[in-house]
Scaffold this motif. Structure first.
Motif, PDB file in Angstrom:
ATOM      1  N   MET A   1       0.841  -1.182   0.000  1.00 47.32           N
ATOM      2  CA  MET A   1       0.000   0.000   0.000  1.00 47.32           C
ATOM      3  C   MET A   1       0.883   1.242   0.000  1.00 47.32           C
ATOM      4  N   SER A   2       0.485   2.215  -0.790  1.00 44.17           N
ATOM      5  CA  SER A   2       1.247   3.457  -0.895  1.00 44.17           C
ATOM      6  C   SER A   2       1.193   4.248   0.394  1.00 44.17           C
ATOM      7  N   LYS A   3       2.205   5.046   0.569  1.00 41.84           N
ATOM      8  CA  LYS A   3       2.181   5.999   1.671  1.00 41.84           C
ATOM      9  C   LYS A   3       1.072   6.999   1.410  1.00 41.84           C
ATOM     10  N   LYS A   4       0.614   7.628   2.482  1.00 38.66           N
ATOM     11  CA  LYS A   4      -0.444   8.631   2.364  1.00 38.66           C
ATOM     12  C   LYS A   4       0.136   9.944   1.849  1.00 38.66           C
ATOM     13  N   VAL A   5      -0.735  10.740   1.261  1.00 34.26           N
ATOM     14  CA  VAL A   5      -0.408  12.104   0.862  1.00 34.26           C
ATOM     15  C   VAL A   5      -1.215  13.037   1.750  1.00 34.26           C
ATOM     16  N   ALA A   6      -0.539  13.985   2.353  1.00 38.63           N
ATOM     17  CA  ALA A   6      -1.231  15.015   3.124  1.00 38.63           C
ATOM     18  C   ALA A   6      -1.526  16.175   2.189  1.00 38.63           C
ATOM     19  N   VAL A   7      -2.742  16.649   2.229  1.00 40.18           N
ATOM     20  CA  VAL A   7      -3.138  17.832   1.468  1.00 40.18           C
ATOM     21  C   VAL A   7      -3.537  18.880   2.494  1.00 40.18           C
ATOM     22  N   ILE A   8      -2.726  19.918   2.586  1.00 40.86           N
ATOM     23  CA  ILE A   8      -2.945  20.947   3.596  1.00 40.86           C
ATOM     24  C   ILE A   8      -3.208  22.271   2.905  1.00 40.86           C
TER      25      ILE A   8
ATOM     26  N   ALA B   1      -1.226  16.847  -7.473  1.00 41.87           N
ATOM     27  CA  ALA B   1      -1.579  15.456  -7.161  1.00 41.87           C
ATOM     28  C   ALA B   1      -0.877  14.493  -8.094  1.00 41.87           C
ATOM     29  N   ILE B   2      -0.831  14.808  -9.373  1.00 42.65           N
ATOM     30  CA  ILE B   2      -0.155  13.922 -10.326  1.00 42.65           C
ATOM     31  C   ILE B   2       1.333  13.833  -9.996  1.00 42.65           C
ATOM     32  N   LEU B   3       1.950  14.945  -9.638  1.00 43.46           N
ATOM     33  CA  LEU B   3       3.357  14.907  -9.242  1.00 43.46           C
ATOM     34  C   LEU B   3       3.557  14.037  -8.006  1.00 43.46           C
ATOM     35  N   ALA B   4       2.655  14.140  -7.059  1.00 46.38           N
ATOM     36  CA  ALA B   4       2.733  13.290  -5.863  1.00 46.38           C
ATOM     37  C   ALA B   4       2.612  11.815  -6.248  1.00 46.38           C
ATOM     38  N   VAL B   5       1.693  11.504  -7.141  1.00 44.54           N
ATOM     39  CA  VAL B   5       1.526  10.115  -7.592  1.00 44.54           C
ATOM     40  C   VAL B   5       2.791   9.649  -8.306  1.00 44.54           C
ATOM     41  N   GLN B   6       3.382  10.510  -9.136  1.00 44.75           N
ATOM     42  CA  GLN B   6       4.617  10.134  -9.823  1.00 44.75           C
ATOM     43  C   GLN B   6       5.731   9.831  -8.824  1.00 44.75           C
ATOM     44  N   MET B   7       5.824  10.634  -7.771  1.00 43.77           N
ATOM     45  CA  MET B   7       6.844  10.390  -6.746  1.00 43.77           C
ATOM     46  C   MET B   7       6.602   9.046  -6.050  1.00 43.77           C
TER      47      MET B   7
ATOM     48  N   GLY C   1       2.933   7.896   8.539  1.00 48.50           N
ATOM     49  CA  GLY C   1       2.602   7.186   7.307  1.00 48.50           C
ATOM     50  C   GLY C   1       2.493   8.029   6.054  1.00 48.50           C
ATOM     51  N   PHE C   2       2.868   9.291   6.141  1.00 48.58           N
ATOM     52  CA  PHE C   2       2.810  10.135   4.952  1.00 48.58           C
ATOM     53  C   PHE C   2       4.098   9.992   4.154  1.00 48.58           C
TER      54      PHE C   2
ATOM     55  N   SER D   1      -8.662   9.174  -7.637  1.00 49.23           N
ATOM     56  CA  SER D   1      -8.764   8.416  -8.890  1.00 49.23           C
ATOM     57  C   SER D   1      -7.626   7.414  -9.053  1.00 49.23           C
ATOM     58  N   TYR D   2      -6.490   7.678  -8.432  1.00 49.80           N
ATOM     59  CA  TYR D   2      -5.356   6.752  -8.481  1.00 49.80           C
ATOM     60  C   TYR D   2      -5.352   5.781  -7.310  1.00 49.80           C
ATOM     61  N   GLY D   3      -6.297   5.930  -6.413  1.00 50.28           N
ATOM     62  CA  GLY D   3      -6.366   5.050  -5.254  1.00 50.28           C
ATOM     63  C   GLY D   3      -5.299   5.333  -4.204  1.00 50.28           C
ATOM     64  N   VAL D   4      -4.801   6.558  -4.207  1.00 51.71           N
ATOM     65  CA  VAL D   4      -3.765   6.943  -3.247  1.00 51.71           C
ATOM     66  C   VAL D   4      -4.433   7.423  -1.967  1.00 51.71           C
ATOM     67  N   PRO D   5      -4.054   6.870  -0.826  1.00 50.94           N
ATOM     68  CA  PRO D   5      -4.648   7.324   0.436  1.00 50.94           C
ATOM     69  C   PRO D   5      -4.187   8.754   0.757  1.00 50.94           C
ATOM     70  N   TYR D   6      -5.084   9.522   1.351  1.00 50.77           N
ATOM     71  CA  TYR D   6      -4.784  10.922   1.626  1.00 50.77           C
ATOM     72  C   TYR D   6      -5.548  11.388   2.856  1.00 50.77           C
ATOM     73  N   GLU D   7      -5.076  12.485   3.388  1.00 52.67           N
ATOM     74  CA  GLU D   7      -5.798  13.222   4.417  1.00 52.67           C
ATOM     75  C   GLU D   7      -5.780  14.682   4.013  1.00 52.67           C
TER      76      GLU D   7
END
Length: 165
Positions: free
Chosen positions: A1-8, A122-128, A57-58, A27-33
């Protein structure tokens, strides 16, 4: 499972722009807060969040802010995680936020997308995250292929329209 992305975001008034990042991550199924924190009104909260983000976990933090737009820099100063800044258009057509987000001192990088560029953040985060996640990499490849096909279709329609003149 991918690490989470924080959106602040610095203010809840930024959410109409920031929701594009959330939609894209989903849409990419990436967990986020998603959180509201201010570099100026809640600096201790922002620092605490950033300092503990990796342990919580971020893998990446996206920060959106307008005007003085110090949020991404403050977060970046308190974490070793990649930080992506979204300058929000609020005054000066967003130029003030863009400059505040992109002009970081040496050693405190913030990857910066276009003014109001939440989807690209978001796309850049997914690419990372996809660097270590083959499933995400495959989804990104599929999305790129869909873009290519979409442009080809638009070109085909344009050729028909021009031929009909």
């Amino acid at each position: 499972m991918s690490k989470k992305v924080a959106v602040i975001m610095g203010s809840d008034s930024d959410f109409p722009i920031v929701k594009d990042a959330v939609t894209e991550l989903k849409s990419y199924g990436v967990p986020y807060e998603v959180h509201v924190m201010s570099a100026h009104r809640t600096p201790e909260l922002a620092a605490e969040f950033a300092s503990n983000a990796a342990a919580n976990g971020f893998g990446i933090i996206i920060c959106a802010a307008g005007m003085a737009a110090h949020l991404a820099g403050v977060i970046a100063g308190h974490t070793i995680l990649p930080v992506i800044g979204i300058p929000i258009r609020s005054s000066f057509d967003g130029l003030d936020a863009l400059l505040a987000t992109v002009q970081m001192p040496s050693g405190i990088p913030v990857a910066t997308v276009a003014v109001n560029g939440a989807k690209n953040a978001a796309i850049l985060a997914v690419q990372m995250l996809a660097i270590n996640d083959e499933g995400l990499a495959a989804k990104l490849s599929e999305a790129k292929q869909k873009m290519i096909e979409g442009v080809k279709e638009k070109d085909r329609k344009m050729q028909e329209a021009v031929a009909a003149l």
